[in-house]
Enzyme design. Structure first.
Site, mmCIF file in Angstrom:
data_model
loop_
_atom_site.group_PDB
_atom_site.id
_atom_site.type_symbol
_atom_site.label_atom_id
_atom_site.label_comp_id
_atom_site.label_asym_id
_atom_site.label_seq_id
_atom_site.Cartn_x
_atom_site.Cartn_y
_atom_site.Cartn_z
ATOM 1 N N THR A 51 0.823 -1.204 0.000
ATOM 2 C CA THR A 51 0.000 0.000 0.000
ATOM 3 C C THR A 51 0.862 1.260 0.000
ATOM 4 O O THR A 51 0.489 2.290 -0.584
ATOM 5 C CB THR A 51 -0.943 0.005 1.211
ATOM 6 O OG1 THR A 51 -1.622 -1.261 1.282
ATOM 7 C CG2 THR A 51 -1.988 1.101 1.095
ATOM 8 N N ASP A 104 2.002 4.408 7.150
ATOM 9 C CA ASP A 104 2.378 3.003 6.990
ATOM 10 C C ASP A 104 1.121 2.160 6.823
ATOM 11 O O ASP A 104 0.012 2.580 7.195
ATOM 12 C CB ASP A 104 3.173 2.521 8.207
ATOM 13 C CG ASP A 104 4.146 1.401 7.872
ATOM 14 O OD1 ASP A 104 3.989 0.770 6.800
ATOM 15 O OD2 ASP A 104 5.060 1.138 8.677
ATOM 16 N N GLU A 126 9.696 -0.082 11.527
ATOM 17 C CA GLU A 126 8.405 0.577 11.393
ATOM 18 C C GLU A 126 7.942 1.132 12.742
ATOM 19 O O GLU A 126 7.426 2.254 12.822
ATOM 20 C CB GLU A 126 7.373 -0.411 10.852
ATOM 21 C CG GLU A 126 7.578 -0.779 9.391
ATOM 22 C CD GLU A 126 6.653 -1.878 8.916
ATOM 23 O OE1 GLU A 126 6.498 -2.025 7.692
ATOM 24 O OE2 GLU A 126 6.093 -2.606 9.759
#
Length: 257
Positions: A51, A104, A126
C-alpha cells in the site's frame, strides 16, 4: 473514542487503469491519507509494504506539482528504494530525529486502531519510526479490518528475535498460550528470513487477541522476554487510519481529541 468520517475518494481514472480491485482500494486510501496530511517542509516517515507504494507515488506527484520540500525517513530497504526511485530527499533518524507524520500500512486493524504489522518483516524499524512521529497514520483496504486482532490475519503476530535466542523464545511462547509458532522461512533462500537488522522472525498465532491475550497485555508479555527485540503489535500508536472499502468509499478514523 475513534471517530469515523467519509473522505473524498476522487482519483484520476488514468491512474486506475490496469489495477485490480484490491490495488484500487489501496491506491484510494493511500492518496486520501497523503492529501490530508502532506504539506511543505515536513519530515515524513515512509512505511513499508504494497500500500505504501501508492502513497509514495502520490507524495512524489505532489512534490513535483507543488514544489514541496520534504525529508523522508524510511522504515526498510524497500522504503529506501522507493524514496530514491522518486527522487525524494532521503533522511534518517540521526539527522531528523523528530518526524512530523509517519504513514504506513497494516496487516490487520481493530476498531480501536490497534494493528498487527510485520508481515513484510520490517516491524522493528516501522515501530521506531512510528514512535518518533508526532502523528502516525495507517492506510489499508477494508479486508484488513477485524473486530479482534488475530481473526483476519491468520499468520500470527510477528516477533523479531535475536537469532541465538529463538529456541528458548519458542518454548516461552507456549507458556503464553500460543497455538502455533515457528521461525519464518525465507523464500528463494535456504533457511530463515533475516530482517534488515540481521535478526529472525517468529510468527506466533494466538487466535483472537482478547481477554488475557488482549493486544496491550500480549505486547507487554512478548517485549518482556529476553532476546525479543520487539513484536508486530502496534497498540495505541495510530492517530488516524484511512480505510478504502470495496464500494469505492474511503473512511478516515481518528481519535477524539
Amino acid at each position: 473514542m475513534v471517530i469515523p468520517t467519509q473522505q473524498s475518494a476522487e482519483v484520476d481514472p488514468k491512474v486506475l487503469e490496469g489495477l485490480t480491485d484490491v490495488q484500487i482500494a489501496k491506491l484510494r486510501c493511500a492518496y486520501a491519507a497523503v492529501d490530508a496530511n502532506i504539506k511543505d517542509g515536513l519530515v515524513l516517515g515512509i512505511g513499508s509494504g504494497s500500500t505504501i507504494v501508492f502513497a509514495v507515488d502520490r507524495i512524489a506527484q505532489r512534490v513535483k506539482e507543488e514544489n514541496f520540500k520534504l525529508k523522508c525517513v524510511p522504515t526498510s530497504f524497500q522504503a529506501i528504494q522507493l524514496i530514491r526511485k522518486h527522487g525524494l530527499e532521503l533522511s534518517d533518524l540521526s539527522a531528523t530525529p523528530q518526524i512530523d507524520v509517519a504513514i504506513d500500512g497494516a496487516d490487520e486493524l481493530s476498531p480501536e486502531m490497534d494493528c498487527i504489522k510485520g508481515g513484510g518483516g520490517c516491524l522493528v524499524q516501522e515501530k521506531i519510526v512510528a514512535f518518533n512521529a508526532k502523528k502516525f497514520v495507517v492506510i489499508a483496504d477494508g479486508s484488513k479490518e477485524a473486530e479482534h486482532l488475530g481473526t483476519k490475519w491468520l499468520k500470527g503476530v510477528p516477533i523479531e528475535v535475536i537469532p541465538m535466542a529463538y529456541v528458548p523464545i519458542l518454548e516461552k511462547l507456549k507458556e503464553f498460550g500460543v497455538k502455533e509458532a515457528a521461525v519464518r522461512m525465507a523464500k528463494s533462500k535456504a533457511g530463515p528470513c533475516v530482517t534488515d537488522n540481521g535478526n529472525f522472525i517468529i510468527d506466533a498465532h494466538f487466535g483472537a487477541l482478547e481477554g488475557d491475550l488482549a493486544p496491550a497485555a500480549l505486547e507487554q508479555k512478548l517485549r518482556s522476554v529476553a532476546g525479543v527485540v520487539d513484536c508486530g503489535l502496534f497498540v495505541g500508536m495510530a492517530d488516524e487510519a484511512f480505510i478504502a472499502r470495496s464500494d469505492g468509499s474511503v473512511w478516515k478514523y481518528s481519535k477524539e481529541q
